[in-house]
Design a protein around this motif. Structure first.
Motif, short mmCIF file in Angstrom:
data_model
loop_
_atom_site.label_atom_id
_atom_site.label_comp_id
_atom_site.label_asym_id
_atom_site.label_seq_id
_atom_site.Cartn_x
_atom_site.Cartn_y
_atom_site.Cartn_z
N LYS A 66 0.84 -1.21 0.00
CA LYS A 66 0.00 0.00 0.00
C LYS A 66 0.87 1.25 0.00
CE LYS A 66 -3.88 2.04 2.56
NZ LYS A 66 -4.77 1.88 3.74
N GLU A 67 1.98 1.21 0.74
CA GLU A 67 2.91 2.35 0.79
C GLU A 67 3.57 2.56 -0.57
OE1 GLU A 67 2.77 -0.07 2.99
OE2 GLU A 67 1.87 1.05 4.67
N ASP A 68 3.90 1.45 -1.25
CA ASP A 68 4.49 1.56 -2.59
C ASP A 68 3.53 2.24 -3.56
OD1 ASP A 68 6.67 0.18 -1.61
OD2 ASP A 68 6.03 -1.76 -2.41
N ARG A 69 2.28 1.85 -3.50
CA ARG A 69 1.28 2.43 -4.39
C ARG A 69 1.08 3.92 -4.10
NH1 ARG A 69 -1.68 -1.53 -7.09
NH2 ARG A 69 -1.29 -3.64 -6.36
N ARG A 70 1.08 4.27 -2.82
CA ARG A 70 0.94 5.67 -2.45
C ARG A 70 2.15 6.48 -2.97
NH1 ARG A 70 0.65 5.09 2.69
NH2 ARG A 70 -1.61 4.82 2.76
N ALA A 71 3.34 5.91 -2.85
CA ALA A 71 4.55 6.58 -3.34
C ALA A 71 4.52 6.74 -4.86
CB ALA A 71 5.79 5.80 -2.91
N LEU A 72 4.02 5.74 -5.57
CA LEU A 72 3.88 5.85 -7.02
C LEU A 72 2.93 6.99 -7.38
CD1 LEU A 72 3.70 2.10 -8.11
CD2 LEU A 72 5.48 3.76 -8.76
N GLY A 73 1.86 7.17 -6.57
CA GLY A 73 0.95 8.27 -6.80
C GLY A 73 1.63 9.62 -6.63
N VAL A 74 2.51 9.72 -5.62
CA VAL A 74 3.26 10.96 -5.41
C VAL A 74 4.16 11.24 -6.61
CG1 VAL A 74 5.04 12.06 -3.99
CG2 VAL A 74 3.19 10.78 -2.90
N MET A 75 4.76 10.19 -7.13
CA MET A 75 5.67 10.34 -8.27
C MET A 75 4.93 10.49 -9.60
SD MET A 75 8.75 10.09 -6.93
CE MET A 75 9.85 9.65 -8.27
N GLY A 76 3.63 10.15 -9.60
CA GLY A 76 2.85 10.22 -10.83
C GLY A 76 3.21 9.13 -11.81
N LEU A 77 3.52 7.93 -11.27
CA LEU A 77 3.94 6.80 -12.10
C LEU A 77 2.90 5.70 -12.09
CD1 LEU A 77 7.71 6.53 -11.09
CD2 LEU A 77 6.82 7.22 -13.34
N PRO A 78 2.76 4.93 -13.18
CA PRO A 78 1.85 3.79 -13.19
C PRO A 78 2.43 2.62 -12.41
CG PRO A 78 3.03 3.89 -15.26
CD PRO A 78 3.42 5.13 -14.49
N VAL A 79 1.62 1.63 -12.10
CA VAL A 79 2.07 0.50 -11.29
C VAL A 79 3.12 -0.33 -12.01
CG1 VAL A 79 -0.05 0.33 -9.96
CG2 VAL A 79 0.14 -0.91 -12.13
N ASP A 80 3.15 -0.28 -13.33
CA ASP A 80 4.11 -1.09 -14.11
C ASP A 80 5.42 -0.35 -14.40
OD1 ASP A 80 2.78 -3.57 -14.38
OD2 ASP A 80 1.43 -2.68 -15.86
N ALA A 81 5.64 0.79 -13.80
CA ALA A 81 6.88 1.53 -14.05
C ALA A 81 8.09 0.69 -13.61
CB ALA A 81 6.86 2.84 -13.29
N ASP A 82 9.18 0.79 -14.36
CA ASP A 82 10.39 0.05 -14.00
C ASP A 82 11.38 1.00 -13.32
OD1 ASP A 82 11.39 1.60 -16.06
OD2 ASP A 82 11.52 -0.07 -17.48
N ARG A 83 12.55 0.45 -12.97
CA ARG A 83 13.54 1.24 -12.23
C ARG A 83 14.05 2.42 -13.07
NH1 ARG A 83 15.94 0.06 -7.53
NH2 ARG A 83 17.91 1.09 -7.01
N LYS A 84 14.19 2.21 -14.38
CA LYS A 84 14.65 3.29 -15.25
C LYS A 84 13.65 4.44 -15.27
CE LYS A 84 16.09 4.21 -20.02
NZ LYS A 84 16.29 3.62 -21.39
N ALA A 85 12.36 4.11 -15.38
CA ALA A 85 11.32 5.14 -15.39
C ALA A 85 11.27 5.86 -14.04
CB ALA A 85 9.97 4.51 -15.70
N LEU A 86 11.51 5.11 -12.96
CA LEU A 86 11.52 5.71 -11.63
C LEU A 86 12.63 6.75 -11.51
CD1 LEU A 86 10.57 5.81 -8.67
CD2 LEU A 86 12.10 3.87 -8.21
#
Length: 205
Positions: free
Chosen positions: A142-162
């Motif tokens: 759940k924390e990972d998903r919340r952090a992805l929301g902060v970053m504006g990234l989809p759930v399938d983002a990879d390390r390069k996109a991050l």
């Protein structure tokens, strides 16, 4: 001639006046009774409801000045009526366990501006995003998903996109890239914390 939106008729109706030729109920008053007041104590009521008195402006003012809501109540009854939550103990029709008819459905309400439907669809879409699985099957907390929301990234983002997104947001919010403007420091701190969490998450290992 167009009607005046602030006409005397609308103004009077807003203030409780009902224009009529009925006489004032006060003894000896010849003024029209245009304001409704409760019946005198002890007067009879019909099966259709209380028999209202109709008073003129002067007499309804006198009635209001002398009206006492707590008249005839005991000390305990007055205390009970003054509680902040008085009346909330009773179940409403929609939620009563003894209701004769089922509660209303959302479909029963008209929603011409789509105020209810749009909010519902927004929450449903957010829930679907929150529960979406990664294509690679890697776990997201759940924390990972919340952090992805902060970053504006989809759930399938990879390390390069991050990493690319982190670099982009740091440049956007850092004071050194905004002429010393520190108004975005809160957003910058959120991005740093989100990136710190995600780069250690199993999904981005």
């Amino acid at each position: 001639m167009a009607s005046d939106p602030f006409s005397t008729r609308r103004f009077n109706r807003f203030h409780g006046r009902v224009e009529s030729d009925r006489p004032c109920s006060a003894d000896g008053c010849a003024e029209p009774g245009e304001f409704r007041a409760p019946p005198l104590e002890g007067s009879a009521s019909s099966h259709e409801g209380p028999r209202w008195r109709w008073l003129c402006l002067e007499h309804v003012r006198q009635f209001n000045q002398g009206y006492n809501f707590f008249s005839g109540m005991s000390a305990d009854e007055i205390a009970a009526a003054q509680r902040p939550y008085a009346g909330w103990e009773r179940e409403t029709r929609a939620f009563s366990t003894n209701a004769a008819s089922p509660p209303p459905r959302w479909a029963d309400f008209a929603d011409p501006l789509d105020a209810i439907g749009a909010k519902f669809r927004e929450r449903k879409a957010q829930a679907e995003r929150d529960n979406a699985a990664r294509a690679d099957g890697r776990f997201l907390s759940k924390e990972d998903r919340r952090a992805l929301g902060v970053m504006g990234l989809p759930v399938d983002a990879d390390r390069k996109a991050l990493r690319a997104r982190y670099t982009e947001l740091v440049r956007r919010y850092h004071p050194d890239h905004n002429g010393g403007d520190r108004s975005h420091e809160s957003a910058l701190q959120s991005v740093i914390e989100a990136y710190g969490l995600l780069r250690k998450a199993p999904a981005f290992a």
